[in-house]
Design a protein around this motif. Structure first.
Motif, PDB file in Angstrom:
ATOM      1  N   ILE A 107      39.987  34.422  28.523  1.00 25.83           N
ATOM      2  CA  ILE A 107      40.093  35.288  29.492  1.00 25.83           C
ATOM      3  C   ILE A 107      40.995  36.435  29.078  1.00 25.83           C
ATOM      4  O   ILE A 107      40.824  37.805  29.372  1.00 25.83           O
ATOM      5  CB  ILE A 107      40.624  34.447  30.863  1.00 25.83           C
ATOM      6  CG1 ILE A 107      39.857  33.473  31.189  1.00 25.83           C
ATOM      7  CG2 ILE A 107      41.061  35.636  31.840  1.00 25.83           C
ATOM      8  CD1 ILE A 107      38.116  34.259  31.236  1.00 25.83           C
ATOM      9  N   PRO A 108      42.139  36.132  28.523  1.00 26.33           N
ATOM     10  CA  PRO A 108      43.017  37.475  28.069  1.00 26.33           C
ATOM     11  C   PRO A 108      42.517  38.331  27.130  1.00 26.33           C
ATOM     12  O   PRO A 108      42.668  39.652  27.020  1.00 26.33           O
ATOM     13  CB  PRO A 108      44.175  36.440  27.366  1.00 26.33           C
ATOM     14  CG  PRO A 108      44.221  35.285  27.918  1.00 26.33           C
ATOM     15  CD  PRO A 108      42.811  34.924  27.999  1.00 26.33           C
ATOM     16  N   LEU A 109      41.401  37.783  26.518  1.00 25.73           N
ATOM     17  CA  LEU A 109      40.762  38.665  25.397  1.00 25.73           C
ATOM     18  C   LEU A 109      39.777  39.356  26.162  1.00 25.73           C
ATOM     19  O   LEU A 109      39.711  40.887  26.034  1.00 25.73           O
ATOM     20  CB  LEU A 109      40.084  37.746  24.299  1.00 25.73           C
ATOM     21  CG  LEU A 109      38.970  38.199  23.589  1.00 25.73           C
ATOM     22  CD1 LEU A 109      39.608  39.460  22.542  1.00 25.73           C
ATOM     23  CD2 LEU A 109      38.373  37.608  22.661  1.00 25.73           C
ATOM     24  N   LEU A 110      38.865  38.751  26.864  1.00 21.27           N
ATOM     25  CA  LEU A 110      38.015  39.802  27.685  1.00 21.27           C
ATOM     26  C   LEU A 110      38.561  40.570  28.785  1.00 21.27           C
ATOM     27  O   LEU A 110      37.867  41.578  28.812  1.00 21.27           O
ATOM     28  CB  LEU A 110      36.689  38.749  28.348  1.00 21.27           C
ATOM     29  CG  LEU A 110      36.050  37.884  27.229  1.00 21.27           C
ATOM     30  CD1 LEU A 110      35.269  36.818  28.201  1.00 21.27           C
ATOM     31  CD2 LEU A 110      35.252  38.735  26.611  1.00 21.27           C
ATOM     32  N   GLU A 111      39.485  40.551  29.223  1.00 21.80           N
ATOM     33  CA  GLU A 111      40.387  41.193  30.124  1.00 21.80           C
ATOM     34  C   GLU A 111      40.571  42.451  29.529  1.00 21.80           C
ATOM     35  O   GLU A 111      40.445  43.613  30.247  1.00 21.80           O
ATOM     36  CB  GLU A 111      41.628  40.519  30.504  1.00 21.80           C
ATOM     37  CG  GLU A 111      42.272  41.432  31.773  1.00 21.80           C
ATOM     38  CD  GLU A 111      43.691  40.670  32.101  1.00 21.80           C
ATOM     39  OE1 GLU A 111      44.605  41.255  32.876  1.00 21.80           O
ATOM     40  OE2 GLU A 111      43.929  39.627  31.952  1.00 21.80           O
ATOM     41  N   ARG A 112      40.951  42.468  28.331  1.00 18.14           N
ATOM     42  CA  ARG A 112      41.250  43.605  27.504  1.00 18.14           C
ATOM     43  C   ARG A 112      40.062  44.241  26.915  1.00 18.14           C
ATOM     44  O   ARG A 112      39.660  45.543  27.070  1.00 18.14           O
ATOM     45  CB  ARG A 112      42.178  43.289  26.273  1.00 18.14           C
ATOM     46  CG  ARG A 112      43.612  42.915  26.684  1.00 18.14           C
ATOM     47  CD  ARG A 112      44.435  42.196  25.536  1.00 18.14           C
ATOM     48  NE  ARG A 112      45.629  42.081  25.910  1.00 18.14           N
ATOM     49  CZ  ARG A 112      46.225  41.298  26.618  1.00 18.14           C
ATOM     50  NH1 ARG A 112      45.441  40.404  27.221  1.00 18.14           N
ATOM     51  NH2 ARG A 112      47.605  41.302  26.845  1.00 18.14           N
ATOM     52  N   ALA A 113      39.078  43.547  26.391  1.00 17.75           N
ATOM     53  CA  ALA A 113      38.094  44.018  25.596  1.00 17.75           C
ATOM     54  C   ALA A 113      37.136  44.993  26.624  1.00 17.75           C
ATOM     55  O   ALA A 113      36.310  45.831  26.150  1.00 17.75           O
ATOM     56  CB  ALA A 113      37.047  42.745  25.133  1.00 17.75           C
ATOM     57  N   ALA A 158      41.402  38.262  37.725  1.00 17.31           N
ATOM     58  CA  ALA A 158      42.397  39.057  36.796  1.00 17.31           C
ATOM     59  C   ALA A 158      42.355  40.774  37.091  1.00 17.31           C
ATOM     60  O   ALA A 158      43.172  41.336  36.431  1.00 17.31           O
ATOM     61  CB  ALA A 158      41.912  38.933  35.239  1.00 17.31           C
ATOM     62  N   GLY A 159      41.592  41.013  38.204  1.00 14.88           N
ATOM     63  CA  GLY A 159      41.583  42.418  38.429  1.00 14.88           C
ATOM     64  C   GLY A 159      40.464  43.241  37.909  1.00 14.88           C
ATOM     65  O   GLY A 159      40.402  44.465  38.160  1.00 14.88           O
ATOM     66  N   LEU A 160      39.409  42.696  37.282  1.00 14.78           N
ATOM     67  CA  LEU A 160      38.297  43.635  36.595  1.00 14.78           C
ATOM     68  C   LEU A 160      37.464  43.962  37.575  1.00 14.78           C
ATOM     69  O   LEU A 160      37.127  43.219  38.516  1.00 14.78           O
ATOM     70  CB  LEU A 160      37.682  42.987  35.464  1.00 14.78           C
ATOM     71  CG  LEU A 160      38.292  43.090  34.147  1.00 14.78           C
ATOM     72  CD1 LEU A 160      39.597  42.177  33.715  1.00 14.78           C
ATOM     73  CD2 LEU A 160      37.251  42.419  33.048  1.00 14.78           C
ATOM     74  N   THR A 161      36.756  45.246  37.455  1.00 18.61           N
ATOM     75  CA  THR A 161      36.033  45.822  38.571  1.00 18.61           C
ATOM     76  C   THR A 161      34.670  45.195  38.108  1.00 18.61           C
ATOM     77  O   THR A 161      34.296  44.592  37.233  1.00 18.61           O
ATOM     78  CB  THR A 161      35.714  47.428  38.341  1.00 18.61           C
ATOM     79  OG1 THR A 161      35.611  47.640  37.119  1.00 18.61           O
ATOM     80  CG2 THR A 161      37.336  47.883  38.694  1.00 18.61           C
ATOM     81  N   GLY A 162      33.732  45.471  39.090  1.00 13.28           N
ATOM     82  CA  GLY A 162      32.272  44.831  38.885  1.00 13.28           C
ATOM     83  C   GLY A 162      31.684  45.735  37.701  1.00 13.28           C
ATOM     84  O   GLY A 162      30.821  44.992  36.959  1.00 13.28           O
ATOM     85  N   ALA A 163      31.812  46.962  37.447  1.00  7.45           N
ATOM     86  CA  ALA A 163      31.508  47.765  36.500  1.00  7.45           C
ATOM     87  C   ALA A 163      32.049  47.331  34.919  1.00  7.45           C
ATOM     88  O   ALA A 163      31.432  47.182  34.210  1.00  7.45           O
ATOM     89  CB  ALA A 163      31.748  49.183  36.481  1.00  7.45           C
ATOM     90  N   GLU A 164      33.128  47.030  35.094  1.00  8.57           N
ATOM     91  CA  GLU A 164      33.658  46.481  33.862  1.00  8.57           C
ATOM     92  C   GLU A 164      33.160  45.067  33.337  1.00  8.57           C
ATOM     93  O   GLU A 164      32.684  44.687  32.296  1.00  8.57           O
ATOM     94  CB  GLU A 164      35.218  46.189  33.998  1.00  8.57           C
ATOM     95  CG  GLU A 164      36.012  47.383  33.829  1.00  8.57           C
ATOM     96  CD  GLU A 164      37.278  47.644  34.411  1.00  8.57           C
ATOM     97  OE1 GLU A 164      38.071  48.548  34.183  1.00  8.57           O
ATOM     98  OE2 GLU A 164      37.792  46.571  35.009  1.00  8.57           O
ATOM     99  N   ILE A 165      33.007  44.024  34.269  1.00 10.25           N
ATOM    100  CA  ILE A 165      32.389  42.871  34.137  1.00 10.25           C
ATOM    101  C   ILE A 165      31.042  42.985  33.943  1.00 10.25           C
ATOM    102  O   ILE A 165      30.363  42.363  33.139  1.00 10.25           O
ATOM    103  CB  ILE A 165      32.639  41.722  35.285  1.00 10.25           C
ATOM    104  CG1 ILE A 165      33.906  41.403  35.636  1.00 10.25           C
ATOM    105  CG2 ILE A 165      31.787  40.758  35.411  1.00 10.25           C
ATOM    106  CD1 ILE A 165      34.333  41.052  37.036  1.00 10.25           C
ATOM    107  N   GLY A 166      30.285  44.123  34.472  1.00 12.85           N
ATOM    108  CA  GLY A 166      29.038  44.287  33.978  1.00 12.85           C
ATOM    109  C   GLY A 166      28.496  44.619  32.534  1.00 12.85           C
ATOM    110  O   GLY A 166      27.576  44.605  32.007  1.00 12.85           O
ATOM    111  N   ARG A 167      29.665  45.110  31.752  1.00 10.58           N
ATOM    112  CA  ARG A 167      29.394  45.083  30.418  1.00 10.58           C
ATOM    113  C   ARG A 167      29.389  44.015  29.384  1.00 10.58           C
ATOM    114  O   ARG A 167      29.052  43.922  28.403  1.00 10.58           O
ATOM    115  CB  ARG A 167      30.749  45.984  30.049  1.00 10.58           C
ATOM    116  CG  ARG A 167      30.941  47.655  30.705  1.00 10.58           C
ATOM    117  CD  ARG A 167      31.835  48.178  30.185  1.00 10.58           C
ATOM    118  NE  ARG A 167      31.682  48.355  28.353  1.00 10.58           N
ATOM    119  CZ  ARG A 167      32.829  48.425  27.751  1.00 10.58           C
ATOM    120  NH1 ARG A 167      34.057  48.106  27.882  1.00 10.58           N
ATOM    121  NH2 ARG A 167      32.491  48.500  26.167  1.00 10.58           N
TER     122      ARG A 167
END
Length: 398
Positions: A288-294, A321-330
Motif C-alpha cells: 500500500i505505501p508503495l502503490l500509493e506513490r507509484a 489512502a486518498g487515491l482517485t479513481g483515475a489513479e487506481i485505474g492505472r
C-alpha cells in the motif's frame, strides 16, 4: 545503432571508414522499428540488421556503394505483388532506409555521437534524410546541455533551422523517442507534403528502461530473467535481507535491501515514462505505501500480484489512502494476462506479455482471430499523422 555501438566505436577508434544503414520509416508489417541499423566497414565486415533478413543483401550493397562514393542515400524497400521475388519484404511491409558513410575525424557530430553512445551518455543524433541536396546527410549530436556539429555555416534561415532541429532533438531525447521531424527551411514545423521542407530523423540513445521488481520471491527470479530478455535494467527490492540477495537473483542488475516505498522515493530522478513496476510482495504493509506513490508517478506500467480477494482488499485500502479513481485505474492487478500460468516461468511470460501489450497497444487477442495490423503502435502513429502516407519521409516517393 545502440546495439552495434561497441563495434562502431572500435572501427571509429581505428580510423576505419564505414557506412551505417538506419531504418527511418516503416509501414505495414515491417520487421524492424525505426532506428534499427546495419553497418558495413571498408573491409566488408557487417554488424546489425535492418530487416531480419528480408533486404539485408541489398542494404549491404548500398553501404558498400556509400563508402565508395562518400554520398548518403535514402532507399525504399517494399513488397511488390507484380514481382514477389524481387528485393523486398515478403511480409507485406515497407522500410525506408537511410545509408550514411562515416569517415572518422571528418564530421564532428558523428564523431561526438558515436563517442556518447559508446560511453552510455544520453544523446540524440539528428540527421537530415530528405531536403535540399546540400543538407542531406548533415548531422547534429544533441545532449541535454550542448550539441555538436552544424547543418550549414550559411544563411540565417538555415541557422533558424538548426536551432529548431536542436530544440526538437532535445525534446525527443528527454522523452526517449526516436522518429521523424519535418521542418521548413526557416525552422517552422511543417506537413511532410509541403514543398521546400526538410525531413530530419532523430535517434535518441538513452539508458535502458528500468524494471523495478518489488518482492524477493521465487516468481520474482523468473520476472527478472524475462525483464533482462526484454532489454530492461532490472532492480529487485525487498526489505528482508535474508531474501534480497545476489545469490538468489544473479540475473538482476541491482539487488536492494530497503522498504519498497522508501526505495521508490529515492529513485524519482531515475524513472520515466518507460519505467515498469512489478509489485510481487502481495503484503499490504509493503504494497500500500508503495502503490500509493507509484500510481501517482508518470511511469509506464504498474502491476501487482495477488488473488482476486487480495486485489479487492488492496483497492479498498488505496481508496482509503486518498487515491482517485483515475489513479487506481492505472493499476494492473492481478498482474499479467490470463494465460492459465502456474509456474514462476509461465507467470513471468504472462507479466511480460501484459507489459508489451500495454506499451505497444496490443489487443491481447490471438493474431489468428483477426486481420488487423500486427504492429499496433505503428498503426496508431500512422493514424495520428492522418493516414498511411505518414510512413513516407519522401512526399514524392512512388
Amino acid at each position: 545503432m545502440q546495439d552495434i555501438a561497441e563495434q562502431l566505436q572500435a572501427w571509429h577508434a581505428s580510423g576505419r571508414s564505414f557506412a551505417v544503414a538506419t531504418v527511418v520509416g516503416v509501414s505495414g508489417s515491417a520487421p524492424r522499428d525505426p532506428g534499427a541499423a546495419l553497418a558495413v566497414d571498408a573491409a566488408g565486415e557487417a554488424v546489425g540488421s535492418v530487416s531480419g533478413g528480408c533486404v539485408e543483401g541489398a542494404v549491404y550493397e548500398l553501404c558498400q556503394a556509400a563508402i565508395e562514393s562518400g554520398e548518403p542515400v535514402l532507399e525504399r524497400f517494399g513488397y511488390s505483388d507484380e514481382d514477389a521475388f524481387a528485393v523486398g519484404l515478403t511480409c507485406g511491409g515497407m522500410l525506408d532506409v537511410f545509408v550514411q558513410p562515416v569517415v572518422p575525424g571528418t564530421d564532428p557530430a558523428l564523431d561526438a555521437g558515436i563517442a556518447y553512445i559508446a560511453s552510455g551518455t544520453p544523446v540524440a543524433l539528428a540527421r537530415v534524410i530528405a531536403g535540399p541536396g546540400g543538407l542531406v546527410g548533415a548531422t547534429v549530436a544533441v545532449t541535454a546541455d550542448t550539441h555538436h556539429g552544424a547543418l550549414s555555416p550559411a544563411p540565417t534561415t538555415v541557422a533558424n533551422l538548426e536551432r529548431a532541429v536542436v530544440a526538437e532533438a532535445r525534446a525527443m531525447l528527454d522523452a526517449g523517442r526516436t522518429g521523424r521531424v519535418v521542418l521548413g527551411l526557416d525552422g517552422r514545423p511543417c506537413d511532410e507534403h509541403e514543398q521546400g521542407t526538410v525531413t530530419v530523423f532523430v535517434e535518441s540513445y538513452v539508458p535502458a528502461p528500468r524494471m523495478l521488481v518489488f518482492g524477493a520471491i521465487d516468481f520474482a527470479a523468473a520476472v527478472v530473467r524475462i525483464g533482462k530478455f526484454l532489454g530492461y535494467h532490472v532492480t529487485v527490492c525487498d526489505a528482508r535481507p535474508v531474501f534480497a540477495t545476489r545469490k538468489r537473483f544473479p540475473d538482476a542488475d541491482e539487488v536492494v535491501v530497503d522498504w519498497p516505498h522508501r526505495y521508490l522515493d529515492a529513485q524519482l530522478e531515475r524513472i520515466d515514462g518507460r519505467t515498469v513496476l512489478c509489485v510481487l510482495t502481495h503484503d499490504a504493509k509493503f504494497d500500500i505505501p508503495l502503490l500509493e506513490r507509484a500510481l501517482r508517478l508518470p511511469v509506464g506500467y504498474v502491476g501487482a500480484m495477488g488473488s482476486r480477494r487480495t486485489h479487492r482488499d488492496r483497492l479498498e485500502r488505496l481508496r482509503e489512502a486518498g487515491l482517485t479513481g483515475a489513479e487506481i485505474g492505472r493499476l494492473r492487478s492481478p498482474i499479467g494476462l490470463d494465460l492459465g500460468a502456474r509456474t514462476p516461468e509461465e507467470t513471468a511470460v504472462s507479466v511480460a506479455a501484459e507489459i508489451v501489450a500495454h506499451r505497444r497497444g496490443g489487443s491481447c487477442l490471438p493474431l489468428s482471430t483477426g486481420d488487423g495490423p500486427i504492429h499496433h503502435d505503428v498503426a496508431r502513429a500512422a493514424e495520428a499523422a492522418d493516414g498511411p502516407a505518414a510512413g513516407d519521409p519522401r512526399p514524392h516517393a512512388a
